[in-house]
Design an enzyme around this catalytic site. Sequence first.
Site, mmCIF file in Angstrom:
data_model
loop_
_atom_site.group_PDB
_atom_site.id
_atom_site.type_symbol
_atom_site.label_atom_id
_atom_site.label_comp_id
_atom_site.label_asym_id
_atom_site.label_seq_id
_atom_site.Cartn_x
_atom_site.Cartn_y
_atom_site.Cartn_z
ATOM 1 N N ASP A 46 0.866 -1.191 0.000
ATOM 2 C CA ASP A 46 0.000 0.000 0.000
ATOM 3 C C ASP A 46 0.894 1.230 0.000
ATOM 4 O OD1 ASP A 46 -2.448 1.522 0.200
ATOM 5 O OD2 ASP A 46 -1.975 1.891 2.294
ATOM 6 N N GLU A 51 -3.619 9.472 7.919
ATOM 7 C CA GLU A 51 -2.157 9.277 7.975
ATOM 8 C C GLU A 51 -1.523 10.190 9.022
ATOM 9 O OE1 GLU A 51 0.475 7.612 5.751
ATOM 10 O OE2 GLU A 51 -1.094 6.152 5.323
ATOM 11 N N CYS A 73 -4.225 -1.472 -2.264
ATOM 12 C CA CYS A 73 -4.387 -0.029 -2.435
ATOM 13 C C CYS A 73 -5.237 0.179 -3.688
ATOM 14 C CB CYS A 73 -3.007 0.598 -2.624
ATOM 15 S SG CYS A 73 -3.025 2.344 -3.039
HETATM 16 N N1 DGL Z 1 -5.025 3.250 0.711
HETATM 17 C C1 DGL Z 1 -4.959 3.654 -0.641
HETATM 18 C C2 DGL Z 1 -6.209 3.297 -1.413
HETATM 19 O O1 DGL Z 1 -6.798 2.310 -1.132
HETATM 20 C C3 DGL Z 1 -4.504 4.999 -1.025
HETATM 21 C C4 DGL Z 1 -4.374 6.110 -0.158
HETATM 22 C C5 DGL Z 1 -3.495 7.185 -0.738
HETATM 23 O O2 DGL Z 1 -2.288 6.963 -0.768
HETATM 24 O O3 DGL Z 1 -4.034 8.223 -1.127
HETATM 25 O O4 DGL Z 1 -6.621 3.952 -2.318
#
Ligand code: DGL
Length: 272
Positions: free
Chosen positions: A8, A156, A71
């Site tokens: 991710d 985050e 992700c």
């Molecule tokens: N956790 C990621 C997703 O599922 C992305 C988050 C990011 O880096 O903006 O899209």
Amino acid sequence: MAPIGVFDSGYGGLTVLKELVRELPEYDYLYLGDNARAPYGSRSYETVYEYTLECVKWLFGQGCPLVILACNTASAKALRTIQQKDLPNMAPDNRVLGVIRPTAEMIGTTSITGHIGVLGTQGTVQSGSYEIEISHFFPATKVHTHACPMWVPVIENGEYNGPGADYFVKKDLDALLKSEPQIDSILLACTHYPLLLEKIKKYIPEGTRVISQGKVVADSLALYLKRHPEMELRLSKNRQRHFFTSDSALEFERQANLFFGEQVRAQHADVG
Ligand code: DGL
């Protein structure tokens, strides 16, 4: 060691890893968070592809025959190119899987009205991937997407429990539900968002279903491994979990617990 690689942009994929470990505990897992370059959500196709490819190569280099892009942003913007263009030259026997397809395969069953809300990063929403994928499996289902660009930064930065989170969660849910009041099922199409689940529930009508992806991805991987014994046999099974981050290992150890549900030891990885 031939662990399953889980990738991710940051911490979000840990919500998926948690379910993978719960459902398929016998395997070894190697998690990589590209925290130094997160969030990916509003970055261009080229950048998300470049970063994701570097991370996949790194995971292959660590001996992972199978990598899950936990992700949505990377799955939407980089997965296809990696599968079609890079994999055949780079490591033809290895596999890279994403989170969008398994989710699209089941999401239509969660709505009675036939109206599904999909919340994700700007990158995921702009890619149109969910509309395209869901239409293959559930052509009659109406998909209403909405980008929540502030949710990942809020999470985050450890503000997921504060009033700032309430403000953005309410604002984005109001906008989604105003666009189509018949929505009765909301997909969290970003692996970070389960951290906001309690707040999300405060701002939606009772009875609205909220779907996180961890369990969906774990079910789908279990099925994949049954159908692909040639891959299953290559995976090592010592119940080990290793955690790597492109940023500070100490900071990762401090935050990971929130997403993974247990304290972890992390190491720094030079991926770029
Ligand atoms: N956790 C990621 C997703 O599922 C992305 C988050 C990011 O880096 O903006 O899209």
